[in-house]
Design an enzyme around this catalytic site. Structure first.
Site, mmCIF file in Angstrom:
data_model
loop_
_atom_site.group_PDB
_atom_site.id
_atom_site.type_symbol
_atom_site.label_atom_id
_atom_site.label_comp_id
_atom_site.label_asym_id
_atom_site.label_seq_id
_atom_site.Cartn_x
_atom_site.Cartn_y
_atom_site.Cartn_z
ATOM 1 N N CYS A 111 21.012 -2.936 7.225
ATOM 2 C CA CYS A 111 19.812 -3.669 7.618
ATOM 3 C C CYS A 111 18.580 -2.799 7.428
ATOM 4 O O CYS A 111 17.511 -3.110 7.936
ATOM 5 C CB CYS A 111 19.927 -4.027 9.088
ATOM 6 S SG CYS A 111 20.347 -2.591 10.065
ATOM 7 N N ASP A 150 1.694 -11.188 8.449
ATOM 8 C CA ASP A 150 2.122 -11.684 7.142
ATOM 9 C C ASP A 150 2.977 -10.598 6.520
ATOM 10 O O ASP A 150 3.314 -9.624 7.164
ATOM 11 C CB ASP A 150 0.887 -12.022 6.294
ATOM 12 C CG ASP A 150 1.181 -13.206 5.382
ATOM 13 O OD1 ASP A 150 2.279 -13.212 4.799
ATOM 14 O OD2 ASP A 150 0.342 -14.109 5.269
ATOM 15 N N ASP A 151 3.297 -10.774 5.228
ATOM 16 C CA ASP A 151 4.154 -9.768 4.618
ATOM 17 C C ASP A 151 3.474 -8.413 4.518
ATOM 18 O O ASP A 151 4.113 -7.375 4.497
ATOM 19 C CB ASP A 151 4.573 -10.227 3.214
ATOM 20 C CG ASP A 151 5.534 -11.410 3.329
ATOM 21 O OD1 ASP A 151 6.205 -11.508 4.373
ATOM 22 O OD2 ASP A 151 5.596 -12.223 2.398
ATOM 23 N N ASP A 184 -6.175 13.803 10.141
ATOM 24 C CA ASP A 184 -6.366 13.989 8.694
ATOM 25 C C ASP A 184 -7.670 13.346 8.240
ATOM 26 O O ASP A 184 -8.392 13.882 7.407
ATOM 27 C CB ASP A 184 -5.204 13.328 7.931
ATOM 28 C CG ASP A 184 -3.995 14.233 7.864
ATOM 29 O OD1 ASP A 184 -4.174 15.460 7.966
ATOM 30 O OD2 ASP A 184 -2.873 13.710 7.730
ATOM 31 N N GLY A 224 3.481 -2.473 10.456
ATOM 32 C CA GLY A 224 4.390 -1.356 10.622
ATOM 33 C C GLY A 224 5.820 -1.753 10.412
ATOM 34 O O GLY A 224 6.131 -2.827 9.900
#
Ligand SMILES: Cc1cc2nc3c(=O)[nH]c(=O)nc-3n(C[C@H](O)[C@H](O)[C@H](O)COP(=O)(O)OP(=O)(O)OC[C@H]3O[C@@H](n4cnc5c(N)ncnc54)[C@H](O)[C@@H]3O)c2cc1C
Length: 739
Positions: free
Chosen positions: A402, A434-435, A475, A525
């Site tokens: 998975c 969303d994707d 950073d 994420g």
């Protein structure tokens, strides 16, 4: 395909690092329970041992001799530590509320939070009156009084409210301490008030008489049958006709419970302490245990004393294990009589047991021996070996088809909780998932991106989330850019669904809180499971190219400013070995939780010519890069490096981060004409940093003001750590000098 033994299925939460929990931690270290995770939530990392408290106050023991450092002990037990105060328990929901951070769920709870003297103090301590507990706050208040005796020539009259062993020992110890106080201008006069007609109720007549004689010899008057209810305008008030005058008052009255227990849902006794059965199990909730002062065993009432908290330790530990294994619990009944060794301030003590009492220097000697042995039991722990990566085997056994993701339900639940708690705004990617996240780059700006990912070096998911986020944001801060948005990869350890969602919630709370503090959106994420917790954060920001501070602009003559101490690599390597003190780790974490955002703005304001954040390559590695790319050389002021507390002592023991050997290869590029490689700070220039500070080059004329401003902004350990110089072809890029 799972190694069930390695899955975390139950959480045992220990609240308070009192005497009984010392035994619990040690017992679990010797008898680990597969599937059971232990978390210690404690207000103090260094717990005072009650037997040595009077000797500590009198000055016979230093802080370390009389306190037990809970962090190495917890490491030894494999327990997580949350250094924070519990403010509520909800026994129905099996949840505890912790000040300043997300709440925590438990399957099994053990409470050993002690008690406080009964007093009308609303705030913990006030200027003219304070309570003997919490001990650390009492010590702070007492130090202020000592200072007054040194600076002011007006004598001080101090009332000790309470005529039990604690009150008498305290009065005698304070008196002794003041006689030893160097430079004292004024004297201390003590008096004791008690609501009884005798001192030391619960002790025999001989012991009481011995103490009455000693108090008389030492000119400490006792006011019997004076039940004090308040202290105002220099007078003790209560049910006595003539008010008693004093400058200050200390409450050492009988024990009272924490107020937050009232709403816990736990059954309490008539005094408000947790009612437990002889197995130390709550009479109302079989998954809750309590020991020490906070607990009241109905079947055999005993005085509130460290002795009983100690005696209950091992039975508590055993019953927690039995409860976890669903076995029958074993009752425990301590003896009614016990030996009390009560000190008299000087190195002298009175022994009292049942009907007999003895006194002498030998009593002190015996007490000292017993007490030191107790401390050694919990502070001299077997050596722990370092585990670089113990995860391979477990990870291999877990089906990875998975993509090692945690279940989507877990993720959804956590994101919903996080969204509600932190009010995730509409333009965030989390609100309309969303994707992928869509981010529009404002006209005239460029996209600045960075990513960091590392395994957890602390076992507290919430703090780890905060530090990992700060580390990643730095950073961009180093380039003078504040992050617009971020994505997170959060890996939690293998465990039951419930455990994973709790860990993910804690970790993500830390991440989201830190992003919000920095004005950064969370836009997406990935969450996963692994044998070790880890967190990766990618950050995006926008800037005009001309506004960026690059690494490459260092000019000869510039001074190098470092905004945060060095040594986190050494400290956390030592922590893994159980060799770092709790207060050292605490001090480092406090710095690592600070964002570098304000530091970056300040450096920008003072026109820093170059800047970078100090991370994995260590100070030397990052300075090397800056100097090489800027075609100059840098002199490092080896004697001026700011270091976290404890780092030198650990480094002298040869403790170093596992990355240090790689970083140290750069030493061939360092000139050392003055033989400064033998300086004790030298190894620390190679120490890899997590959430390290910014190092920036600033024109010498601006450096003083820039430093002042950094300190005002809270970067109080910022330091000028070197100077840039012109470089010839043959010069080494870095050199070591004394400032
Ligand atoms: C001056 C003085 C001298 C004494 N001398 C002796 C002696 O010689 N012998 C003796 O047997 N007894 C002595 N006592 C009594 C003794 O101090 C207590 O009975 C004993 O400390 C109780 O132990 P405990 O384990 O229940 O809790 P404690 O030792 O009080 O430990 C409780 C711990 O819980 C933590 N904690 C508290 N609240 C919270 C919270 N909300 N969230 C998280 N953590 C929390 C605290 O950090 C604390 O370290 C003395 C007391 C006094 C005042």
């Amino acid at each position: 395909m799972q190694n069930k033994e390695s899955l975390i299925t139950s959480d045992l939460v220990l609240i308070g690092g009192g005497h009984s929990h010392l035994f619990v931690l040690k017992h679990f270290a010797m008898n680990p329970q597969p599937g059971l995770r232990i978390t210690l939530v404690t207000r103090d990392l260094h717990t005072p041992y009650s037997g040595m408290l009077p000797g500590f106050i009198a000055g016979h023991y230093d802080y370390d001799a009389a306190h037990i450092d809970l962090l190495p002990l917890a490491r030894f037990a494999g327990a997580r530590v949350i250094h924070a105060e519990v403010t509520a328990i909800n026994a129905e929901r099996k949840q505890i509320t912790i000040a300043g951070r997300p709440s925590l769920n438990y399957d099994l709870l053990s409470i050993n939070t002690g008690s406080r003297p009964t007093s009308p103090l609303l705030q913990d301590q006030q200027n003219d009156q304070f309570a003997v507990k919490p001990v650390d706050r009492f010590i702070d208040s007492w130090h202020r009084l000592e200072q007054r005796l040194v600076e002011d020539d007006k004598d001080l009259q101090l009332a000790v409210i309470g005529g039990g062993a604690g009150g008498i020992e305290l009065a005698l110890s304070l008196q002794y301490r003041v006689t030893q106080l160097a430079g004292r201008k004024a004297s201390l006069r003590l008096l004791i008030l008690t609501d009884r007609d005798r001192l030391l109720p619960g002790h025999n007549k001989r012991a009481r008489q011995m103490f009455a004689d000693i108090l008389q010899q030492r000119a400490i008057p006792v006011f019997y049958q004076h039940r004090v209810t308040g202290f105002q305008n220099g007078f003790l008030q209560g049910d006595f006709e003539t008010p008693v005058a004093a400058d200050k008052a200390i409450w050492v009255t009988h024990a009272s419970p924490a107020e937050w227990l009232t709403d816990s849902g736990l059954a309490l006794d008539t005094n408000g302490f947790i009612a437990v059965n002889p197995c130390l199990q709550s009479v109302s909730h079989d998954d809750v245990f309590a020991a020490g002062d906070v607990a009241a065993v109905a079947d055999y009432p005993r005085p509130k004393s460290g002795v009983f908290a100690v005696r209950q330790g091992l039975p508590l530990a055993r019953n927690l294990i039995l409860r976890y294994r669903q076995r029958k619990l074993r009752p425990f009944r301590p003896q009614a009589q016990f030996l009390s060794l009560i000190s008299t301030g000087d190195r002298f003590a009175i022994a009292s047991r049942g009907p007999w009492a003895l006194q002498g220097k030998w009593c002190w000697w015996l007490k000292d021996r017993i007490d030191r042995k107790f401390i050694r039991r919990f502070s001299e722990l077997p050596e722990m070996t370092r585990v670089e990566d113990d995860g391979g085997e477990i990870a291999a056994m877990r089906c990875g088809g998975c993509g090692s993701k945690v279940g989507s339900e877990i993720l959804e639940r956590v994101l919903e909780q996080i969204g509600q708690k932190y009010g995730i705004s509409n333009d965030s990617g989390l609100e309309h998932p969303d994707d992928a996240a869509l981010i529009r780059i404002p006209a005239g700006r460029e996209l600045i991106q960075s990513i960091d990912h590392f395994r957890s070096f602390i076992d507290d998911p919430y703090l780890f989330g905060k530090i990992a986020t700060n580390h990643a944001l730095a950073d961009l801060h180093a380039m003078g850019v504040n992050a617009h948005s971020a994505m997170v990869i959060a890996n939690v350890v293998f465990g039951s669904e419930d455990k994973q969602s709790q860990d993910l919630y804690q970790l993500m709370s830390g991440v989201v809180e830190t992003l919000q503090q920095n004005g950064t959106l969370l836009v997406g994420g990935h969450s996963g499971e692994a044998s070790q917790m880890s967190c990766g954060v990618s950050v995006n920001g926008f800037a005009r190219p001309e506004d960026l501070i690059l690494k490459t602009g260092v000019r000869p003559g510039d001074l190098l400013i470092l905004t945060r101490p060095l040594g986190s690599g050494v400290l956390f390597a030592a922590d893994m070995l159980g060799k770092a003190r709790g207060d050292w780790i605490d001090a480092a974490i406090e710095q690592m939780l600070m964002s570098s955002r304000d530091a970056a703005s300040c450096l920008q304001e003072f026109r820093a010519s170059a800047c970078t954040d100090v991370t994995g390559f260590g100070l030397a590695g990052h300075l090397f890069e800056m100097a090489r790319e800027s075609a100059c050389a840098i002199e490092i002021y080896i004697d001026r490096l700011p270091l976290y507390p404890g780092v030198i002592s650990l480094s002298r023991q040869g403790i170093a981060s596992s990355l240090q050997p790689q970083n140290i290869r750069i030493r061939h590029g360092i000139k050392d004409t003055e033989n400064l490689a033998s300086h004790e700070n030298y190894p620390l220039i190679f120490d890899p940093q997590t959430a390290g500070g910014l190092v920036a080059s600033v024109a010498e004329a601006q450096a003083d003001k820039c430093m002042q401003q950094l300190r005002q902004l809270g970067y109080d350990q910022a330091q000028v750590i070197g100077r840039a110089i012109a470089r010839t072809e043959t010069d080494r890029i870095l050199s070591l000098v004394n400032s």
